[in-house]
Design a protein around this motif. Structure first.
Motif, PDB file in Angstrom:
ATOM      1  N   ASP A 150       0.754  -1.168   0.098  1.00  0.00           N
ATOM      2  CA  ASP A 150      -0.149  -0.023   0.020  1.00  0.00           C
ATOM      3  C   ASP A 150       0.890   1.277   0.228  1.00  0.00           C
ATOM      4  O   ASP A 150       1.570   1.397   1.039  1.00  0.00           O
ATOM      5  N   ARG A 151       1.120   1.792  -1.118  1.00  0.00           N
ATOM      6  CA  ARG A 151       1.816   3.042  -1.210  1.00  0.00           C
ATOM      7  C   ARG A 151       0.924   4.395  -1.081  1.00  0.00           C
ATOM      8  O   ARG A 151       1.367   5.439  -1.630  1.00  0.00           O
ATOM      9  N   SER A 152      -0.035   4.406  -0.586  1.00  0.00           N
ATOM     10  CA  SER A 152      -0.954   5.787  -0.545  1.00  0.00           C
ATOM     11  C   SER A 152      -0.384   6.624   0.637  1.00  0.00           C
ATOM     12  O   SER A 152       0.441   5.827   1.196  1.00  0.00           O
ATOM     13  N   ALA A 153      -0.782   8.034   0.594  1.00  0.00           N
ATOM     14  CA  ALA A 153      -0.089   8.742   1.323  1.00  0.00           C
ATOM     15  C   ALA A 153      -0.369   8.629   2.736  1.00  0.00           C
ATOM     16  O   ALA A 153      -1.643   8.131   3.294  1.00  0.00           O
ATOM     17  N   ALA A 154       0.578   8.742   3.662  1.00  0.00           N
ATOM     18  CA  ALA A 154       0.414   8.632   5.081  1.00  0.00           C
ATOM     19  C   ALA A 154       1.168   9.537   6.067  1.00  0.00           C
ATOM     20  O   ALA A 154       2.060  10.157   5.626  1.00  0.00           O
ATOM     21  N   ASP A 155       0.362   9.883   7.140  1.00  0.00           N
ATOM     22  CA  ASP A 155       1.433  10.876   7.995  1.00  0.00           C
ATOM     23  C   ASP A 155       2.528  10.194   8.750  1.00  0.00           C
ATOM     24  O   ASP A 155       2.776   9.134   8.416  1.00  0.00           O
ATOM     25  N   VAL A 156       3.346  10.876   9.744  1.00  0.00           N
ATOM     26  CA  VAL A 156       4.564  10.424  10.201  1.00  0.00           C
ATOM     27  C   VAL A 156       4.167   8.935  10.989  1.00  0.00           C
ATOM     28  O   VAL A 156       5.162   8.280  11.288  1.00  0.00           O
ATOM     29  N   ARG A 157       2.830   8.972  11.667  1.00  0.00           N
ATOM     30  CA  ARG A 157       2.814   7.694  12.382  1.00  0.00           C
ATOM     31  C   ARG A 157       2.295   6.541  11.575  1.00  0.00           C
ATOM     32  O   ARG A 157       1.563   5.386  12.074  1.00  0.00           O
ATOM     33  N   GLY A 158       2.179   6.883  10.241  1.00  0.00           N
ATOM     34  CA  GLY A 158       1.810   5.631   9.428  1.00  0.00           C
ATOM     35  C   GLY A 158       0.358   5.737   9.153  1.00  0.00           C
ATOM     36  O   GLY A 158      -0.554   4.786   8.762  1.00  0.00           O
TER      37      GLY A 158
END
Length: 150
Positions: free
Chosen positions: A139-147
């Motif tokens: 899953d290469r969708s955007a995520a924040d620092v915490r995943g």
């Protein structure tokens, strides 16, 4: 004639030591074993004692001149002339490298006898009909620092 055999003996010594100027006790015994000189009169203990007698104390290695003295001692213990012993060693030509060869096992070697999953090519961790590339497993969708997904 003596010079030639001495040179050949020196080359055999060098082959057993791998070109080093000194021989250890294990190699000294291997040389006698490879030449077929070990018997009831010349045992491993006799060879080890001859090595210990002429090797430098604390070093556990012998140089070529000490090696010659060890051969003289072993020839006397075996009851043969020193020349015969040296000729047998020179005749060997150097160390004999022997390895173990596995026996043939029909269930392992003959792929026609494979059963189950292995008859089809073995197990796999990827289903070939559902996943065609690594992009489908990640899953290469955007995520924040915490995943956490945005």
């Amino acid at each position: 004639m003596v010079e030639k055999s001495a040179g050949d003996l020196k080359s055999v010594f060098s082959k057993y030591t791998g070109g080093k100027p000194e021989m250890d006790g294990k190699t000294f015994f291997k040389m006698f074993k490879d030449c077929g000189l070990v018997d009831k009169k010349l045992t491993q203990t006799v060879i080890d004692l001859a090595f210990a007698k002429f090797a430098e104390k604390g070093v556990k290695r012998m140089k070529y001149d000490q090696f010659l003295k060890g051969l003289t001692e072993c020839a006397a213990k075996k009851g043969v002339s020193e020349a015969d012993l040296k000729a047998k060693i020179v005749g060997s030509g150097g160390p004999a490298y022997k390895g173990t060869k596995a026996d043939a096992v029909k269930w392992h070697d003959d792929k026609a006898l494979y059963t189950g999953v292995y008859a089809q090519g073995g197990p796999t961790n990827v289903d070939k009909d559902k996943i065609s590339s690594i992009s489908q497993t990640c899953d290469r969708s955007a995520a924040d620092v915490r995943g956490i997904k945005k």
